[in-house]
Design an enzyme around this catalytic site. Structure first.
Site, PDB file in Angstrom:
ATOM      1  N   HIS A   1       0.846  -1.199   0.000  1.00 41.38           N
ATOM      2  CA  HIS A   1       0.000   0.000   0.000  1.00 41.38           C
ATOM      3  C   HIS A   1       0.883   1.251   0.000  1.00 41.38           C
ATOM      4  O   HIS A   1       0.608   2.213  -0.713  1.00 41.38           O
ATOM      5  CB  HIS A   1      -0.852   0.064   1.283  1.00 41.38           C
ATOM      6  CG  HIS A   1      -1.923  -0.977   1.415  1.00 41.38           C
ATOM      7  ND1 HIS A   1      -2.025  -1.788   2.515  1.00 41.38           N
ATOM      8  CD2 HIS A   1      -2.954  -1.316   0.603  1.00 41.38           C
ATOM      9  CE1 HIS A   1      -3.091  -2.572   2.391  1.00 41.38           C
ATOM     10  NE2 HIS A   1      -3.665  -2.317   1.230  1.00 41.38           N
TER      11      HIS A   1
ATOM     12  N   LYS B   1     -15.549  -7.994   4.119  1.00 41.36           N
ATOM     13  CA  LYS B   1     -14.588  -8.384   5.161  1.00 41.36           C
ATOM     14  C   LYS B   1     -15.265  -8.270   6.519  1.00 41.36           C
ATOM     15  O   LYS B   1     -15.532  -7.167   7.006  1.00 41.36           O
ATOM     16  CB  LYS B   1     -13.329  -7.509   5.075  1.00 41.36           C
ATOM     17  CG  LYS B   1     -12.590  -7.737   3.764  1.00 41.36           C
ATOM     18  CD  LYS B   1     -11.325  -6.915   3.637  1.00 41.36           C
ATOM     19  CE  LYS B   1     -10.679  -7.185   2.291  1.00 41.36           C
ATOM     20  NZ  LYS B   1      -9.597  -6.256   1.956  1.00 41.36           N
TER      21      LYS B   1
ATOM     22  N   ARG C   1      -2.058  -6.194  -8.131  1.00 41.59           N
ATOM     23  CA  ARG C   1      -0.931  -7.100  -7.878  1.00 41.59           C
ATOM     24  C   ARG C   1      -0.732  -8.067  -9.016  1.00 41.59           C
ATOM     25  O   ARG C   1       0.372  -8.454  -9.327  1.00 41.59           O
ATOM     26  CB  ARG C   1      -1.174  -7.894  -6.581  1.00 41.59           C
ATOM     27  CG  ARG C   1      -0.860  -7.084  -5.349  1.00 41.59           C
ATOM     28  CD  ARG C   1      -1.477  -7.675  -4.137  1.00 41.59           C
ATOM     29  NE  ARG C   1      -2.922  -7.429  -4.162  1.00 41.59           N
ATOM     30  CZ  ARG C   1      -3.689  -7.408  -3.094  1.00 41.59           C
ATOM     31  NH1 ARG C   1      -3.182  -7.655  -1.934  1.00 41.59           N
ATOM     32  NH2 ARG C   1      -4.977  -7.154  -3.179  1.00 41.59           N
TER      33      ARG C   1
ATOM     34  N   SER D   1      -2.785  -7.495   3.178  1.00 42.78           N
ATOM     35  CA  SER D   1      -3.022  -7.350   4.622  1.00 42.78           C
ATOM     36  C   SER D   1      -3.365  -8.708   5.237  1.00 42.78           C
ATOM     37  O   SER D   1      -2.929  -9.009   6.356  1.00 42.78           O
ATOM     38  CB  SER D   1      -4.184  -6.393   4.876  1.00 42.78           C
ATOM     39  OG  SER D   1      -3.924  -5.140   4.336  1.00 42.78           O
TER      40      SER D   1
HETATM   41  P1  ADP Z   1      -9.978  -3.430  -0.119  1.00 42.15           P
HETATM   42  O1  ADP Z   1     -10.656  -4.007   1.070  1.00 42.15           O
HETATM   43  O2  ADP Z   1     -10.674  -2.227  -0.700  1.00 42.15           O
HETATM   44  O3  ADP Z   1      -9.552  -4.434  -1.176  1.00 42.15           O
HETATM   45  P2  ADP Z   1      -7.209  -3.294   0.694  1.00 42.15           P
HETATM   46  O4  ADP Z   1      -6.683  -2.585   1.876  1.00 42.15           O
HETATM   47  O5  ADP Z   1      -7.128  -4.778   0.710  1.00 42.15           O
HETATM   48  O6  ADP Z   1      -8.673  -2.778   0.503  1.00 42.15           O
HETATM   49  O7  ADP Z   1      -6.495  -2.736  -0.610  1.00 42.15           O
HETATM   50  C1  ADP Z   1      -6.641  -1.402  -1.056  1.00 42.15           C
HETATM   51  C2  ADP Z   1      -6.103  -1.305  -2.463  1.00 42.15           C
HETATM   52  O8  ADP Z   1      -4.690  -1.518  -2.450  1.00 42.15           O
HETATM   53  C3  ADP Z   1      -6.664  -2.336  -3.440  1.00 42.15           C
HETATM   54  O9  ADP Z   1      -6.771  -1.725  -4.704  1.00 42.15           O
HETATM   55  C4  ADP Z   1      -5.613  -3.407  -3.447  1.00 42.15           C
HETATM   56  O10 ADP Z   1      -5.630  -4.159  -4.652  1.00 42.15           O
HETATM   57  C5  ADP Z   1      -4.355  -2.559  -3.337  1.00 42.15           C
HETATM   58  N1  ADP Z   1      -3.214  -3.318  -2.816  1.00 42.15           N
HETATM   59  C6  ADP Z   1      -3.138  -4.010  -1.652  1.00 42.15           C
HETATM   60  N2  ADP Z   1      -1.936  -4.595  -1.505  1.00 42.15           N
HETATM   61  C7  ADP Z   1      -1.213  -4.252  -2.621  1.00 42.15           C
HETATM   62  C8  ADP Z   1       0.098  -4.581  -3.101  1.00 42.15           C
HETATM   63  N3  ADP Z   1       0.911  -5.371  -2.414  1.00 42.15           N
HETATM   64  N4  ADP Z   1       0.478  -4.064  -4.291  1.00 42.15           N
HETATM   65  C9  ADP Z   1      -0.352  -3.299  -5.007  1.00 42.15           C
HETATM   66  N5  ADP Z   1      -1.600  -2.966  -4.627  1.00 42.15           N
HETATM   67  C10 ADP Z   1      -2.036  -3.430  -3.450  1.00 42.15           C
END
Ligand code: ADP
Length: 161
Positions: free
Chosen positions: A17, A41, A91, A130
């Site tokens: 992130h 979630k 990703r 996460s």
């Molecule tokens: P959500 O619950 O909206 O998916 P996340 O916190 O899991 O929220 O992720 C927020 C955004 O960040 C999403 O677009 C997710 O794909 C992106 N993201 C999370 N981890 C990574 C990573 N390692 N590399 C690139 N993008 C990421």
């Protein structure tokens, strides 16, 4: 001012992130990181307020990054905060299908006002999420490769409470 919204759960914020935030802040005048509720979630590690505090602490010296939380939809939050677009991180192909449909729905429900920009984190963060961090943490293994030290300390504190 060219503002962009970066919505997500950020439970917790990972180095993946943070890489996306860095890339976005090199492209926009302001990046609004929005801790939102993802209805799919059901459980969480940190409360929304704890996540906001933690992310604020990480970016306290970067005036381009603002951190907020809301119970509203990402589209409404983007419009309320005058953000010209939303950022999502990709990703790999597994993210792509979901992100494409999300982007189309968000465009639709905002009457074409809110578009989505997809960014790619550095390849070393490609497998980082996460949920993975939480799983590794539960196994009592070192997660400092995946999260900032401040996040690690906050997670340790939270389980000791
Ligand atoms: P959500 O619950 O909206 O998916 P996340 O916190 O899991 O929220 O992720 C927020 C955004 O960040 C999403 O677009 C997710 O794909 C992106 N993201 C999370 N981890 C990574 C990573 N390692 N590399 C690139 N993008 C990421």
């Amino acid at each position: 001012m060219n503002k962009v919204l970066y919505p997500g759960s950020f439970d917790p914020i990972t180095k993946g992130h943070m890489n996306i935030v860095d890339i976005a802040s090199s492209m926009f005048d302001e990046v609004v990181v929005a801790v939102l509720i993802n209805p799919s979630k059901k459980t969480h590690f940190f409360t929304e307020e704890e996540r906001v505090e933690l992310i604020k602490e990480l970016y306290k010296d970067n005036s381009k990054v603002k951190v907020i939380t809301s119970t509203k939809s990402s589209v409404d939050v983007a419009l309320e905060n005058n953000c010209s677009a939303m950022i999502r991180g990709i990703r790999g192909v597994t993210d792509l299908d979901y992100e494409i449909s999300l982007a189309q729905v968000n465009k639709d429900i905002s009457d074409n006002k809110v578009n989505t920009i997809c960014l790619f984190a550095d390849s070393k963060y490609q497998f980082l999420s996460s949920s993975l961090v939480k799983e590794v943490f539960k196994l009592d293994k070192d997660i400092r490769k995946y999260v900032d030290d401040k996040v690690y300390v906050a997670m340790k504190k939270k389980v000791l409470k």
